[in-house]
Design an enzyme around this catalytic site. Sequence first.
Site, short mmCIF file in Angstrom:
data_model
loop_
_atom_site.label_atom_id
_atom_site.label_comp_id
_atom_site.label_asym_id
_atom_site.label_seq_id
_atom_site.Cartn_x
_atom_site.Cartn_y
_atom_site.Cartn_z
N ASP A 2 11.60 90.62 -63.67
CA ASP A 2 11.15 92.09 -63.92
C ASP A 2 10.45 92.39 -62.91
O ASP A 2 9.82 91.86 -62.39
CB ASP A 2 10.83 92.09 -65.26
CG ASP A 2 10.32 94.19 -65.93
OD1 ASP A 2 11.52 94.55 -65.03
OD2 ASP A 2 9.47 93.69 -66.28
N ASP B 233 7.53 95.43 -63.19
CA ASP B 233 6.14 95.90 -63.82
C ASP B 233 5.95 95.01 -64.92
O ASP B 233 6.98 95.02 -65.91
CB ASP B 233 6.70 97.59 -64.25
CG ASP B 233 7.11 98.78 -63.35
OD1 ASP B 233 6.07 98.95 -61.95
OD2 ASP B 233 8.54 98.77 -63.25
#
EC number: 3.1.3.-
Length: 181
Positions: free
Chosen positions: A14, A16
């Site tokens: 991922d 953020d």
Amino acid sequence: MLNNRRKIEAVFIDRDGTIGGDNTVHYPGDFELFSFSKELIRKLKSDGIKVFSFTNQPGISAGKATISDFIVELNGFGFDDIFICPHSYSEGCHCRKPNIGMLRSGAEKHNVRLENCIVIGDRWSDMQAASAANCIKILVKTGAGYSTLNEHYEKIEDIDIEYVAENLKDAIEWLYLQYEI
């Protein structure tokens, strides 16, 4: 001694809160990568592991950034491929986490088996997607990780998360101790 003889084929990471930033979205040009993230991506790749970014970015459909902005940024971090969901939650797409569309696309495109892939993320939606795709799950406490473990625990309580890491560095160290690379 390896605890699991499965050969890891790819790692989906991922953006953020996992490779940089915090628990909010920072658009390209305003996003700060953690000091160790780029080197960890490079290490995995040098050991023959495919490394993919997979990220929900609803700001794209809201006109706050473009897919190409994110692709240029993430390519600069060294990912082998990038999977982006540009849709808002209300659009009901198949790619937005916790759906598995991005994971499935990555597996098909790169001919990897999802059960031999690791997902590293900081949100409950990362863990739900990984669980639904039968991937190995590592939750990091950076970004929204503490919130996931405390405020949103009910969304992951039935998921067998293989490891809860302090950060991406801890996650990758654990991966090397546990799996065949």
